[in-house]
Scaffold this motif. Structure first.
Motif, short mmCIF file in Angstrom:
data_model
loop_
_atom_site.label_atom_id
_atom_site.label_comp_id
_atom_site.label_asym_id
_atom_site.label_seq_id
_atom_site.Cartn_x
_atom_site.Cartn_y
_atom_site.Cartn_z
N ALA A 138 0.83 -1.21 0.00
CA ALA A 138 0.00 0.00 0.00
C ALA A 138 0.86 1.26 0.00
O ALA A 138 0.56 2.24 -0.69
CB ALA A 138 -0.92 -0.01 1.22
N GLU A 139 1.96 1.24 0.77
CA GLU A 139 2.85 2.40 0.80
C GLU A 139 3.49 2.64 -0.56
O GLU A 139 3.57 3.78 -1.03
CB GLU A 139 3.95 2.19 1.85
CG GLU A 139 3.45 2.18 3.29
CD GLU A 139 3.03 3.57 3.75
OE1 GLU A 139 3.56 4.56 3.23
OE2 GLU A 139 2.16 3.64 4.64
N ALA A 140 3.94 1.57 -1.19
CA ALA A 140 4.58 1.70 -2.51
C ALA A 140 3.57 2.15 -3.55
O ALA A 140 3.87 3.01 -4.40
CB ALA A 140 5.21 0.38 -2.92
N ALA A 141 2.36 1.60 -3.50
CA ALA A 141 1.33 1.98 -4.47
C ALA A 141 0.94 3.44 -4.30
O ALA A 141 0.73 4.16 -5.29
CB ALA A 141 0.11 1.08 -4.31
N GLY A 142 0.84 3.89 -3.05
CA GLY A 142 0.49 5.29 -2.80
C GLY A 142 1.55 6.24 -3.32
O GLY A 142 1.24 7.27 -3.94
N ALA A 143 2.82 5.89 -3.11
CA ALA A 143 3.92 6.73 -3.60
C ALA A 143 3.91 6.77 -5.13
O ALA A 143 4.08 7.84 -5.73
CB ALA A 143 5.26 6.20 -3.09
N THR A 144 3.70 5.63 -5.76
CA THR A 144 3.66 5.58 -7.22
C THR A 144 2.51 6.41 -7.77
O THR A 144 2.67 7.13 -8.76
CB THR A 144 3.54 4.12 -7.69
OG1 THR A 144 4.66 3.37 -7.21
CG2 THR A 144 3.48 4.04 -9.21
#
Length: 449
Positions: free
Chosen positions: A10-16
């Motif tokens: 979720a953190e990586a998807a949000g940053a992307t």
């Protein structure tokens, strides 16, 4: 107050999502993305390229080496086989990976005019610098932007209107064959990285970071993040126990076997040889490195990870040896050949940059040295060597490096206007050695007749 569990996906998807939103819908002329080792930088570049192409935005992609260019072309073709892609190459013999010849959607040419109108055109910064008299692209993606010198960015800046800059700030600085002290501190220092100069002139540009490393295991991310990325910390995408390294053959009690057992258990191992000042191609240290690799293969190493619940055999192509100098790499290759080992990657930190393996064996840059030079203390060099692995890293080093560091504190001149790189190599080396000392196996190899 109950804390929310860290969800790496979720953190990586949000940053992307935030990065792509600024890239496609923002009005800034540039967007900067900091990526730690193995955070999915190439995946981000490919996704951004596909979304820009789908939105009808003409795109040029700038990479730093031909290998990086060819890799991006292959990744784009895998994700979108029908996407028209141009591979702009040099006039040199064999200028690109012949695998591109099998891709019907890829057009290759040494002339930019031949690729006009294609959705995406990809080439190296050096080749783009020679492109003249073409209509500027609306967008550009600059890959490995921290490894691009600012003079190289200046040479291509007129070819695009807006750009996404993606790179790893902890890796090796841009290479220059000439001294650049006369420009130190100036905003137009040609030896500075493209990102450093870009932000010096445009501090208001949106800046993002990818928060998760999908390469480094839970045993490695805290050390690498703390030692090399103190201002842009990151987490591992996997947790303790998600990855396991095991051996089918028990230890024979030797130093190489004991350090392998330690690395399999903890993710790190330090094989410490007796303190001694040695030639750069220290024969004992070189042989120790080769023996660790030989035993790694002889003992039937197997890895379990989120990619496979079943143990996957540790093959030579999933092992790498990292050194500081090319002559050290050549000596290790010769030692491995003498032990009948083939297929293992052996190279310098510069050439291992951006690559990934299951297990790495590192000859410490300061092992056996009588001094600690700026080259050997360069933060990025140690960062690259310590961040290529998915399971374990074994460091081979002579004792006494901590004392060497204390005897050679940094004496680099302070230059006005130059942002001090933190952490410096002296501090980063101490941090890594302190951690490795918890996984030390002292070993005195028998001298060969």
């Amino acid at each position: 107050m109950t804390s929310v569990p860290f969800d790496p996906s979720a953190e990586a998807a949000g940053a992307t999502r935030r990065i792509l939103d600024d890239t496609l819908h923002g009005d800034a002329r540039g967007v900067v993305v900091d990526s730690p080792p193995g955070a999915g930088k190439s995946t981000l570049v490919v996704r951004a390229a596909l979304e820009l192409a789908a939105a009808g935005r003409p795109l040029m992609v700038v990479a730093q080496t031909n290998a990086q260019v060819d890799d991006l072309v292959l990744r784009l073709a895998e994700k979108e086989p029908e996407l028209p892609v141009g591979r702009l190459h040099s006039n040199d013999p064999d200028p690109y990976d012949k695998a591109l010849d099998d891709l019907g959607n890829v057009r290759k040419s040494a002339r930019a005019a031949d690729l006009a109108g294609l959705d995406v055109v990809i080439s190296t910064a050096a080749k783009w610098a020679h492109v003249k008299g073409v209509e500027p692209w609306g967008h550009a993606i600059v890959d490995e932007a921290y490894q691009m010198r600012s003079d190289a960015l200046l040479a291509v800046a007129g070819l695009f209107e807006r750009a996404l800059f993606v790179g790893d700030p902890g890796q090796l600085d841009p290479f220059s064959v000439v001294g650049a002290d006369q420009w130190a501190g100036l905003s137009y220092d040609p030896s500075a990285s493209a990102v450093t100069t870009l932000l010096a002139h445009n501090p208001e540009l949106p800046q993002h970071r990818l928060p998760v490393s999908w390469r480094l295991p839970a045993s490695a991310a805290p050390l690498v993040s703390g030692a090399f990325y103190p201002y842009t910390p990151f987490r591992s995408g996997t947790g303790p126990g998600d990855r396991r390294l095991s051996f089918g053959v028990p230890s024979d009690g030797s130093g190489p076997d004991r350090v392998l057992d330690e690395a399999a258990e903890s993710g790190w191992g330090l094989l410490e040889l007796p303190a001694r000042h040695t030639p750069r191609t220290d024969p004992e240290a070189v042989r120790a490195v080769a023996l660790v690799v030989r035993r790694l293969l002889d003992r039937g190493g197997a890895a379990v990870s989120e990619r496979s619940e079943d143990p996957v055999p540790l093959t030579p192509d999933r092992i790498a040896v990292g050194t500081a100098h090319r002559d050290q790499a050549a000596a290790v290759r010769a030692a491995l050949a003498g032990l009948g080992v083939a297929g293992v990657t052996v190279d310098t930190a510069n050439r291992l940059q951006g690559r990934e393996y299951d297990v790495t064996v590192v000859l410490h840059p300061l092992s056996g040295r009588p001094d600690a030079t700026a080259f050997h203390l360069e933060t990025g060099r140690l960062c690259v060597l310590a961040s290529r692995h998915r399971h374990a890293c074994v460091v081979v080093c002579r004792a006494g490096v901590a004392d060497l560091l204390d005897e050679h504190p940094s004496t680099e001149p302070v230059q006005l206007g130059v942002t001090v790189k933190f952490p410096d190599g002296w501090e980063a080396n101490h941090a890594v050695l302190s951690h490795l000392s918890e996984h030390r196996i002292a070993w005195s190899p028998r001298v060969s007749p």
